[in-house]
Design a protein around this motif. Structure first.
Motif, short mmCIF file in Angstrom:
data_model
loop_
_atom_site.label_atom_id
_atom_site.label_comp_id
_atom_site.label_asym_id
_atom_site.label_seq_id
_atom_site.Cartn_x
_atom_site.Cartn_y
_atom_site.Cartn_z
N HIS A 1 0.83 -1.20 0.00
CA HIS A 1 0.00 0.00 0.00
C HIS A 1 0.87 1.26 0.00
CE1 HIS A 1 -3.43 -2.39 2.19
NE2 HIS A 1 -3.30 -2.73 0.92
N THR A 2 1.92 1.22 0.81
CA THR A 2 2.82 2.38 0.90
C THR A 2 3.52 2.63 -0.42
OG1 THR A 2 3.14 2.00 3.28
CG2 THR A 2 4.78 3.37 2.15
N GLN A 3 3.98 1.57 -1.06
CA GLN A 3 4.64 1.73 -2.34
C GLN A 3 3.67 2.22 -3.40
OE1 GLN A 3 8.06 1.46 -2.91
NE2 GLN A 3 7.38 2.53 -4.77
N ALA A 4 2.44 1.72 -3.36
CA ALA A 4 1.43 2.18 -4.31
C ALA A 4 1.16 3.67 -4.12
CB ALA A 4 0.14 1.38 -4.13
N ALA A 5 1.15 4.12 -2.88
CA ALA A 5 0.95 5.55 -2.59
C ALA A 5 2.11 6.37 -3.16
CB ALA A 5 0.82 5.77 -1.09
N ILE A 6 3.32 5.89 -2.96
CA ILE A 6 4.49 6.58 -3.50
C ILE A 6 4.41 6.66 -5.02
CG2 ILE A 6 6.99 6.40 -3.81
CD1 ILE A 6 7.07 5.17 -0.94
N ASP A 7 4.06 5.54 -5.64
CA ASP A 7 3.95 5.49 -7.10
C ASP A 7 2.87 6.43 -7.63
OD1 ASP A 7 5.96 3.59 -7.03
OD2 ASP A 7 4.60 1.88 -7.30
N ALA A 8 1.81 6.63 -6.82
CA ALA A 8 0.71 7.49 -7.23
C ALA A 8 0.99 8.97 -7.01
CB ALA A 8 -0.56 7.09 -6.49
N GLY A 9 2.09 9.27 -6.32
CA GLY A 9 2.44 10.66 -6.04
C GLY A 9 1.88 11.20 -4.74
N VAL A 10 1.42 10.31 -3.87
CA VAL A 10 0.89 10.72 -2.57
C VAL A 10 2.02 11.28 -1.70
CG1 VAL A 10 -0.14 9.86 -0.42
CG2 VAL A 10 -1.04 9.11 -2.63
N PHE A 11 1.74 12.37 -1.00
CA PHE A 11 2.77 12.97 -0.12
C PHE A 11 2.22 13.39 1.23
CE2 PHE A 11 0.95 16.17 -2.88
CZ PHE A 11 0.60 17.20 -2.00
N GLY A 12 0.90 13.39 1.41
CA GLY A 12 0.32 13.82 2.68
C GLY A 12 -0.92 13.01 3.02
N PRO B 1 -4.87 13.02 4.85
CA PRO B 1 -5.28 11.92 3.97
C PRO B 1 -5.20 12.34 2.51
CG PRO B 1 -7.22 13.06 4.76
CD PRO B 1 -6.04 13.74 5.41
N THR B 2 -5.08 11.36 1.64
CA THR B 2 -5.16 11.60 0.21
C THR B 2 -6.20 10.64 -0.37
OG1 THR B 2 -2.88 12.36 -0.01
CG2 THR B 2 -3.93 11.53 -2.00
N TYR B 3 -7.09 11.19 -1.18
CA TYR B 3 -8.12 10.41 -1.85
C TYR B 3 -7.78 10.41 -3.35
CZ TYR B 3 -10.05 12.56 2.38
OH TYR B 3 -10.22 13.06 3.66
N VAL B 4 -7.82 9.25 -3.96
CA VAL B 4 -7.48 9.13 -5.38
C VAL B 4 -8.68 8.54 -6.11
CG1 VAL B 4 -5.89 8.21 -7.09
CG2 VAL B 4 -5.04 8.81 -4.81
N ILE B 5 -9.13 9.25 -7.15
CA ILE B 5 -10.25 8.79 -7.97
C ILE B 5 -9.83 8.89 -9.43
CG2 ILE B 5 -12.69 9.11 -8.52
CD1 ILE B 5 -12.88 10.78 -5.90
#
Length: 200
Positions: free
Chosen positions: A162-173, A175-179
């Motif tokens: 999950h953490t790696q997927a967040a990094i790959d998606a550009g998450v940095f803070g 909460p982050t919601y991705v749609i």
């Protein structure tokens, strides 16, 4: 449009706490699914230019407290801006939510995540403590064996993924919601999430 909202957060985030119930309501009303994805911001911050709270400038730390108070009052949400058990190691709670998501489904994980966030920010409970986590499982009518499963290698691997997927998606803070690949950072962006979901 995808029917799933990816919900990246940390169980010790006051901002996730402030947005959690509103996100749950949006997902339910829009009849979308939510993927409950606790992640390790200790890995994300070094790759995204973020700093843990203790290393931020005093001005930023002071303003954070002011903003927490403002938002809590604005949203009429009970929140202790400096709770007894904070800072706190959120990894045990994150792994527990991950285990519940795997074995009991995302609705159960969403319920437990809300309980964990409230335990930290409203109820002055230690979410790093096994006894507290066991109590939260019972309060959510979830099996106590999830606590044992949360310590296993499979759960850790999922948490890492999950953490790696967040990094790959550009998450940095948090909460982050991705749609549909579009990021919305922060509970104060939930109005934009609602628009994206066609609720406005």
């Amino acid at each position: 449009m995808s029917r799933t909202v990816l919900y990246y957060f940390a169980p010790q985030s006051p901002w996730a706490y402030l947005g959690h119930a509103r996100l749950a309501d949006l997902v339910a009303r829009s009849r979308r699914e939510v993927a409950v994805l606790p992640v390790d911001y200790g890995r994300i911050f070094p790759q995204s230019g973020g700093l843990p709270l203790a290393k931020r400038a005093p001005q930023r730390q002071a303003y954070r407290l002011l903003e927490l108070k403002r938002f809590a009052e604005h949203l009429d949400v009970a929140l202790n801006v400096q709770p007894k058990h904070f800072p706190v190691d959120a990894d045990p709670a994150a792994r527990l939510i991950t285990a519940v998501a795997q074995h009991d489904g995302m609705a159960a994980a969403m319920q437990l995540a809300g309980a964990v966030l409230a335990a930290c920010w409203r109820e002055e409970r230690d979410i790093a403590n096994d006894a507290t986590l066991g109590e939260l499982l019972e309060e959510c009518d979830l099996p106590l064996e999830r606590l044992i499963e949360s310590r296993g290698a499979e759960t850790q691997a999922r948490y890492d993924a999950h953490t790696q997927a967040a990094i790959d998606a550009g998450v940095f803070g948090a909460p982050t919601y991705v749609i549909d690949g579009e990021l919305f950072w922060g509970q104060d962006r939930l109005d934009f999430v609602a628009r994206k979901l066609g609720m406005v």
